[in-house]
Design a protein around this motif. Structure first.
Motif, PDB file in Angstrom:
ATOM      1  N   CYS A  59     -44.726  17.202  58.609  1.00 20.67           N
ATOM      2  CA  CYS A  59     -45.968  17.873  59.024  1.00 20.67           C
ATOM      3  C   CYS A  59     -46.286  19.050  58.114  1.00 20.67           C
ATOM      4  N   GLY A  99     -49.059  20.854  58.546  1.00 24.86           N
ATOM      5  CA  GLY A  99     -49.918  21.792  59.264  1.00 24.86           C
ATOM      6  C   GLY A  99     -51.374  21.670  58.849  1.00 24.86           C
ATOM      7  N   THR A 128     -53.803  20.152  60.221  1.00 28.82           N
ATOM      8  CA  THR A 128     -54.655  20.136  61.436  1.00 28.82           C
ATOM      9  C   THR A 128     -55.557  18.904  61.569  1.00 28.82           C
ATOM     10  N   ILE A 141     -52.503  23.267  66.543  1.00 34.51           N
ATOM     11  CA  ILE A 141     -51.582  23.514  65.438  1.00 34.51           C
ATOM     12  C   ILE A 141     -51.613  24.995  65.086  1.00 34.51           C
ATOM     13  N   THR A 188     -50.235  27.710  62.498  1.00 36.55           N
ATOM     14  CA  THR A 188     -49.626  27.726  61.167  1.00 36.55           C
ATOM     15  C   THR A 188     -49.110  29.119  60.791  1.00 36.55           C
ATOM     16  N   LYS A 248     -48.777  27.474  53.061  1.00 33.83           N
ATOM     17  CA  LYS A 248     -49.062  27.239  54.490  1.00 33.83           C
ATOM     18  C   LYS A 248     -48.059  26.250  55.061  1.00 33.83           C
ATOM     19  N   ILE A 262     -46.303  24.709  59.077  1.00 38.50           N
ATOM     20  CA  ILE A 262     -46.477  24.655  60.526  1.00 38.50           C
ATOM     21  C   ILE A 262     -45.529  25.651  61.204  1.00 38.50           C
ATOM     22  N   ASP A 263     -46.085  26.355  62.157  1.00 35.85           N
ATOM     23  CA  ASP A 263     -45.258  27.255  62.971  1.00 35.85           C
ATOM     24  C   ASP A 263     -44.957  26.575  64.309  1.00 35.85           C
ATOM     25  N   PHE A 303     -46.344  23.173  66.822  1.00 34.91           N
ATOM     26  CA  PHE A 303     -47.215  22.040  67.133  1.00 34.91           C
ATOM     27  C   PHE A 303     -47.266  21.961  68.655  1.00 34.91           C
ATOM     28  N   ASN A 314     -42.523  20.327  67.150  1.00 40.23           N
ATOM     29  CA  ASN A 314     -41.555  20.588  66.067  1.00 40.23           C
ATOM     30  C   ASN A 314     -40.304  21.216  66.683  1.00 40.23           C
TER      31      ASN A 314
END
Ligand code: SF4
Ligand code: SF4
Length: 159
Positions: A68, A70, A72, A85, A87, A100, A102-103, A105, A148
């Motif tokens: 992933c 991120g 979106t 999402i 980020t 960038k 993903i933080d 999901f 995640n």
């Protein structure tokens, strides 16, 4: 008049019983044609149809890595705002550049219609539909999930 109706009702009931018993007798001697599932007794051996969709999950490999980015795309594809999402920016240790990533999901299972549009929209194949279906909970908030896994990161080479 009453007796006539009474005999008619008894006859009707016996006919109905015979029809049911005939069907029962048929399946008693034709086991292979029984399609009724003995759920939940057969939970361990239950086989669901290939196309059954139970919930959206994120694919992680044995190194706790996913695909992933991120981007979106799944969030935008979802018709009822089931996905959010969040980020962040990771700093590349070598170049010092920000990238960038993903933080979180966020997936609201309680809103999901299992339409599969998010899976089709994902350019990296990071998510899929799982075949889980026992989603009953006492607290609705438990249906809001983070897909995640803790400590997971994007797989090397996925852009
Ligand atoms: S399966 Fe459909 S409803 Fe569920 S999250 Fe994906 S796009 Fe949204
Ligand atoms: S799951 Fe796929 S579509 Fe959704 S943000 Fe990640 S990479 Fe993009």
């Amino acid at each position: 008049m009453f007796l006539k109706q009474y005999i008619k009702d008894v006859w009707g009931a016996m006919k109905s019983l015979a029809t049911g018993m005939k069907r029962t007798g048929y399946y008693f001697t034709h086991h292979k044609e029984i399609i009724t599932e003995q759920y939940p007794d057969n939970r361990d051996t239950l086989v669901l149809p290939e196309r059954f969709k139970g919930e959206v999950v994120m694919i992680h490999d044995e190194n706790n890595e996913h695909a992933c980015t991120g981007c979106t795309a799944c969030e935008l594809a979802c018709p009822n705002a089931t996905i959010k999402i969040i980020t962040k920016f990771d700093v590349d240790a070598e170049t010092g550049k920000k990238k960038k990533a993903i933080d979180t999901f966020v997936y609201h299972l309680e809103l999901c219609t299992m339409c599969n549009l998010c899976v089709e929209a994902c350019p990296t194949g990071a998510i899929k539909m799982a075949q889980t279906f026992e989603h009953s909970v006492f607290d609705r908030s438990q249906l809001t999930k983070t897909l995640n896994k803790p400590g997971s990161k994007i797989r090397e080479g996925v852009e």
